[in-house]
Structures are given as C-alpha cells and as structure tokens.
Design an enzyme around this catalytic site. Structure first.
Site, PDB file in Angstrom:
ATOM      1  N   SER A   1      -2.955  -7.507   2.771  1.00 40.47           N
ATOM      2  CA  SER A   1      -3.301  -7.540   4.462  1.00 40.47           C
ATOM      3  C   SER A   1      -3.603  -8.806   4.970  1.00 40.47           C
ATOM      4  O   SER A   1      -3.210  -9.123   5.924  1.00 40.47           O
ATOM      5  CB  SER A   1      -4.534  -6.571   4.835  1.00 40.47           C
ATOM      6  OG  SER A   1      -4.096  -5.339   4.173  1.00 40.47           O
TER       7      SER A   1
ATOM      8  N   LYS B   1     -18.463  -5.617   8.409  1.00 39.43           N
ATOM      9  CA  LYS B   1     -17.172  -6.801   8.507  1.00 39.43           C
ATOM     10  C   LYS B   1     -16.664  -6.347   9.858  1.00 39.43           C
ATOM     11  O   LYS B   1     -16.862  -5.120  10.432  1.00 39.43           O
ATOM     12  CB  LYS B   1     -16.075  -6.096   7.285  1.00 39.43           C
ATOM     13  CG  LYS B   1     -16.286  -6.966   6.287  1.00 39.43           C
ATOM     14  CD  LYS B   1     -14.934  -6.619   5.461  1.00 39.43           C
ATOM     15  CE  LYS B   1     -14.803  -7.004   4.102  1.00 39.43           C
ATOM     16  NZ  LYS B   1     -13.433  -6.521   3.684  1.00 39.43           N
TER      17      LYS B   1
ATOM     18  N   HIS C   1       0.876  -1.224  -0.145  1.00 36.36           N
ATOM     19  CA  HIS C   1      -0.008  -0.158   0.074  1.00 36.36           C
ATOM     20  C   HIS C   1       0.874   1.266   0.008  1.00 36.36           C
ATOM     21  O   HIS C   1       0.553   2.067  -0.763  1.00 36.36           O
ATOM     22  CB  HIS C   1      -0.849  -0.042   1.172  1.00 36.36           C
ATOM     23  CG  HIS C   1      -2.072  -1.008   1.306  1.00 36.36           C
ATOM     24  ND1 HIS C   1      -2.074  -1.807   2.323  1.00 36.36           N
ATOM     25  CD2 HIS C   1      -2.886  -1.402   0.530  1.00 36.36           C
ATOM     26  CE1 HIS C   1      -2.931  -2.610   2.205  1.00 36.36           C
ATOM     27  NE2 HIS C   1      -3.723  -2.407   1.238  1.00 36.36           N
TER      28      HIS C   1
ATOM     29  N   ARG D   1      -2.292  -6.043  -8.545  1.00 35.61           N
ATOM     30  CA  ARG D   1      -1.115  -6.875  -8.182  1.00 35.61           C
ATOM     31  C   ARG D   1      -0.884  -8.129  -9.142  1.00 35.61           C
ATOM     32  O   ARG D   1       0.238  -8.219  -9.677  1.00 35.61           O
ATOM     33  CB  ARG D   1      -1.144  -7.700  -6.842  1.00 35.61           C
ATOM     34  CG  ARG D   1      -1.073  -6.479  -5.730  1.00 35.61           C
ATOM     35  CD  ARG D   1      -1.531  -7.355  -4.544  1.00 35.61           C
ATOM     36  NE  ARG D   1      -2.685  -7.609  -4.309  1.00 35.61           N
ATOM     37  CZ  ARG D   1      -3.600  -8.065  -3.478  1.00 35.61           C
ATOM     38  NH1 ARG D   1      -3.270  -8.147  -2.368  1.00 35.61           N
ATOM     39  NH2 ARG D   1      -5.039  -8.256  -3.768  1.00 35.61           N
TER      40      ARG D   1
END
Ligand code: PNS
Length: 161
Positions: free
Chosen positions: A129, A42, A18, A91
């Site tokens: 993460s 969440k 990040h 990515r």
C-alpha cells in the site's frame, strides 16, 4: 466445526495483493473476516470508512468473506468474535522477522489463537500500500496493482489535496 479466520491490517488502501490473499484464505477457511485496525496514532491516507467501502467492493461475490474494523489488541478482538486464526501475508523474507515477532507475541497473549502465514502470487510479491500511494503521488501508473475503484479514489484524493 467452522473455522473462522481474521485477516487484520491497515489496508490503506487495499491492493490486488491483499485481494489475492483474501481469495486464497476464503478457499481454506469457512469464514474470513477482514479487519481494519482503527489506529488513532497513525494519520492514514484513507479514513476507516473509505477503506471499508473499498474492501467491501473488492470482496463482492466472495460469499464467506466480510469486512469490519477493530481497535485495541488483535487477539482480544479475535477471541471476542469466536475466531481462532489470524492470517498474515508474507511477501518476502524481509516481512518474516516482523511477522514472526508479532505472531509469537500474539501466541503469548492468547494460546487459543494461531497465526497462519500465507504467500500471495509471486506477481504481487513487490506490492505494498505504501508504494502504491507513493507512485500515485508522484504521478506514476498504479494500473493493475489495485482495483479500479481504488485507482479512481486515489486520483480524486490527490487532485483535491
Ligand atoms: O497492515 P499492517 O499495518 O501491517 O497491520 C498490522 C496489524 C494491524 C496487524 C497490527 O498492527 C495489529 O495487530 N495491531 C493491533 C494492536 C495489537 O494487537 N498489537 C500487538 C501485536 S503483537
């Protein structure tokens, strides 16, 4: 005209991938706002406030970057603050399908907002993460994958769990 960009995400927690993307974005746009989603659906590992502190620490010294949080629709937030660009990192090709869907939906919701996909350094192309948390929980080393402050906080949180 100043171009203001928003880099949205969960950042639970921020990784070096990040940060790499934030640095690249800061070199491209006049102003970059890192925006943490406040998602009540969440259960995050770190609270929004903790994630904000870790991000603030990570971006210290980059003068055109700031951190905030948002709730609701991303495009509404982007328009409200007078930004015109959403930054998302890709990515690998596996990210692309979901990101494409989100970018096109956001474009449908607001024709004024453009999504810009950016690539982190190859050395971070495997980093997420979710994996960082999993490795830390299982006792593996996350050195070099997250800032030292994040590594310390993860260790502390896992010890008191
Ligand atoms: O880091 P993440 O979890 O991949 O980030 C996802 C995020 C926060 C960018 C996305 O969930 C989002 O924009 N949520 C806000 C609600 C919204 O606008 N939903 C419609 C997206 S098309």
């Amino acid at each position: 005209m100043d171009t203001r960009a928003v880099y949205p995400g969960s950042f639970d927690p921020v990784t070096n991938g990040h940060i790499d993307l934030i640095q690249r974005s800061a070199a491209l746009f006049d102003n970059v706002l890192v925006a943490i989603l406040r998602n009540t659906d969440k259960t995050p590992f770190f609270s929004v406030e903790e994630r904000m502190e870790m991000l603030q620490d990570a971006i210290r010294g980059i003068k055109n970057v700031s951190v905030t949080s948002f709730e609701g629709l991303l495009v509404d937030f982007v328009e409200r603050i007078g930004a015109s660009v959403i930054i998302r990192g890709i990515r690998a090709i596996s990210d692309y399908e979901y990101e494409l869907q989100m970018a096109l939906m956001n474009r449908r919701l607001s024709s004024k907002v453009e999504t810009v996909f950016m690539l982190p350094a190859e050395s971070y192309s495997f980093l997420s993460s979710r994996l960082v948390k999993e490795i830390a929980q299982l006792g593996g080393s996350i050195r070099g994958l997250v800032p030292e402050d994040v590594e310390r906080r993860l260790g502390r949180k896992l010890r008191i769990r």
